[in-house]
Design a protein around this motif. Sequence first.
Motif, mmCIF file in Angstrom:
data_model
loop_
_atom_site.group_PDB
_atom_site.id
_atom_site.type_symbol
_atom_site.label_atom_id
_atom_site.label_comp_id
_atom_site.label_asym_id
_atom_site.label_seq_id
_atom_site.Cartn_x
_atom_site.Cartn_y
_atom_site.Cartn_z
ATOM 1 N N GLU A 1 -9.091 9.023 -11.160
ATOM 2 C CA GLU A 1 -9.911 7.655 -11.368
ATOM 3 C C GLU A 1 -8.742 6.769 -10.480
ATOM 4 O OE1 GLU A 1 -12.709 5.186 -11.942
ATOM 5 O OE2 GLU A 1 -12.798 7.211 -12.636
ATOM 6 N N ILE A 2 -9.029 6.046 -9.371
ATOM 7 C CA ILE A 2 -8.423 5.219 -8.573
ATOM 8 C C ILE A 2 -8.119 3.882 -9.518
ATOM 9 C CG2 ILE A 2 -8.019 3.785 -6.770
ATOM 10 C CD1 ILE A 2 -9.148 6.080 -5.104
ATOM 11 N N MET A 3 -6.704 3.329 -9.786
ATOM 12 C CA MET A 3 -6.508 2.046 -10.051
ATOM 13 C C MET A 3 -7.025 1.023 -9.164
ATOM 14 S SD MET A 3 -2.756 1.834 -11.894
ATOM 15 C CE MET A 3 -1.966 2.528 -10.413
ATOM 16 N N ASP A 4 -7.710 -0.079 -9.644
ATOM 17 C CA ASP A 4 -8.329 -1.015 -8.703
ATOM 18 C C ASP A 4 -7.299 -1.851 -7.612
ATOM 19 O OD1 ASP A 4 -10.711 -0.982 -9.859
ATOM 20 O OD2 ASP A 4 -10.320 -2.420 -11.353
ATOM 21 N N ILE A 5 -5.913 -1.650 -8.180
ATOM 22 C CA ILE A 5 -5.082 -2.272 -7.128
ATOM 23 C C ILE A 5 -4.987 -1.545 -5.892
ATOM 24 C CG2 ILE A 5 -3.204 -0.762 -8.090
ATOM 25 C CD1 ILE A 5 -1.344 -3.404 -7.722
ATOM 26 N N TYR A 6 -5.302 -0.356 -5.856
ATOM 27 C CA TYR A 6 -4.976 0.706 -4.645
ATOM 28 C C TYR A 6 -6.380 0.511 -3.831
ATOM 29 C CZ TYR A 6 -1.193 3.143 -6.506
ATOM 30 O OH TYR A 6 0.179 3.164 -7.032
ATOM 31 N N LYS A 7 -7.434 -0.250 -4.353
ATOM 32 C CA LYS A 7 -8.669 -0.309 -3.700
ATOM 33 C C LYS A 7 -8.576 -1.467 -2.569
ATOM 34 C CE LYS A 7 -11.578 1.739 -7.330
ATOM 35 N NZ LYS A 7 -12.668 1.571 -8.347
ATOM 36 N N GLN B 1 -2.873 -4.358 0.109
ATOM 37 C CA GLN B 1 -2.687 -4.862 1.676
ATOM 38 C C GLN B 1 -1.482 -3.931 2.101
ATOM 39 O OE1 GLN B 1 -1.720 -8.768 1.400
ATOM 40 N NE2 GLN B 1 -3.935 -9.460 1.021
ATOM 41 N N GLU B 2 -0.499 -3.414 1.557
ATOM 42 C CA GLU B 2 0.470 -2.857 2.028
ATOM 43 C C GLU B 2 0.021 -1.470 2.519
ATOM 44 O OE1 GLU B 2 3.953 -2.576 -0.443
ATOM 45 O OE2 GLU B 2 4.115 -4.721 -0.679
ATOM 46 N N LEU B 3 -1.085 -0.788 1.843
ATOM 47 C CA LEU B 3 -1.413 0.338 1.951
ATOM 48 C C LEU B 3 -2.297 0.349 3.417
ATOM 49 C CD1 LEU B 3 -2.104 3.546 1.564
ATOM 50 C CD2 LEU B 3 -3.523 2.777 -0.228
ATOM 51 N N GLN B 4 -3.026 -0.401 3.077
ATOM 52 C CA GLN B 4 -4.099 -0.976 4.291
ATOM 53 C C GLN B 4 -3.367 -1.041 5.678
ATOM 54 O OE1 GLN B 4 -7.930 -2.800 3.698
ATOM 55 N NE2 GLN B 4 -7.237 -3.167 1.737
ATOM 56 N N PHE B 5 -2.242 -1.807 5.414
ATOM 57 C CA PHE B 5 -1.321 -2.124 6.631
ATOM 58 C C PHE B 5 -1.027 -0.998 7.350
ATOM 59 C CE2 PHE B 5 2.512 -3.188 8.957
ATOM 60 C CZ PHE B 5 2.123 -4.243 9.836
ATOM 61 N N LEU C 1 8.115 -1.342 2.571
ATOM 62 C CA LEU C 1 7.499 -2.495 3.110
ATOM 63 C C LEU C 1 7.539 -3.651 2.495
ATOM 64 C CD1 LEU C 1 5.527 -3.132 5.743
ATOM 65 C CD2 LEU C 1 3.628 -2.580 4.133
ATOM 66 N N LEU C 2 7.889 -4.673 3.204
ATOM 67 C CA LEU C 2 7.943 -6.134 2.596
ATOM 68 C C LEU C 2 6.837 -6.766 3.370
ATOM 69 C CD1 LEU C 2 11.892 -6.974 2.683
ATOM 70 C CD2 LEU C 2 10.194 -5.845 0.698
ATOM 71 N N LEU C 3 5.641 -6.799 2.955
ATOM 72 C CA LEU C 3 4.608 -7.747 3.642
ATOM 73 C C LEU C 3 4.568 -9.236 2.881
ATOM 74 C CD1 LEU C 3 2.555 -6.764 5.647
ATOM 75 C CD2 LEU C 3 0.923 -6.124 3.858
ATOM 76 N N GLY C 4 5.451 -9.947 3.461
ATOM 77 C CA GLY C 4 5.489 -11.380 3.396
ATOM 78 C C GLY C 4 4.412 -12.297 3.821
#
Length: 242
Positions: free
Chosen positions: A73-79, A82-86, A123-126
């Motif tokens: 079950e994936i946590m909503d935060i991963y769906k 932004q850092e992961l998608q980047f 990653l620092l996605l500022g």
Amino acid sequence: MAQLIKLDRYVSRYEDNLFHYASQYIKIKQGKWAAFKNQSDLKLSNKMRHTFHKTMFRHQLVWASSTLNQRSEIMDIYKHHQELQFLLSNFSDTVLLMFHPIIQNGQLNTIMIHPGMVWNVKLLLGETDSVFQGDTNGTWQEITSNGRRSMDSPLHSIHQSATSLKKLLAGEQQQMPVHHYVLAPNSFIENYYPTGNVDIVDKRQFLDLQRKGLDSGQPMRHQQLNLAKWLLEKTETTAISR
């Protein structure tokens, strides 16, 4: 678009058969991309490419959280992470990415396994054109258009991840060079106090590093796949039957 072979402690299809799914992903992505272009009568825009990446991201989340027999079950935060998608969107299909994998001694940062090297990444996605500033007391600040925000030094987590990764790789026969990066692709980094072999990369150097990481023209290598398989076997997984 890099391949998400491990997410947190979720079950992954790559754990079942890394060699099969690594090549299958490239074929599926190429097929979807061809179909996507055929549906468009206009020149492909950045917005359309973004839409395609969103489609592939959803596909990757399915593979990174389920097999034919199990699912996590994936946590909503991963769906909507932004850092992961980047990271997935800005590197090539031949890069195998492990995002915050769990090992026996804790959680790693992002591990990117390229055809000829391994990256340990924080990653620092500022905010665009913000400034990250280091401090001797172990905290950093991001200066944005709305003020300042404090944060833990990214050097702490990158060093912890580097130590854990070194221990893992010590038992692996086919060694590959490992590079450690703090990345701020949209921002500037100033007044930091680097230690060890960590490279600090902000928006002034990121494009050059990205070109290096794209591995233009390099197919996946047997050594790379073997290392990725070996690392997957060292991660923890929590799943239930489907």
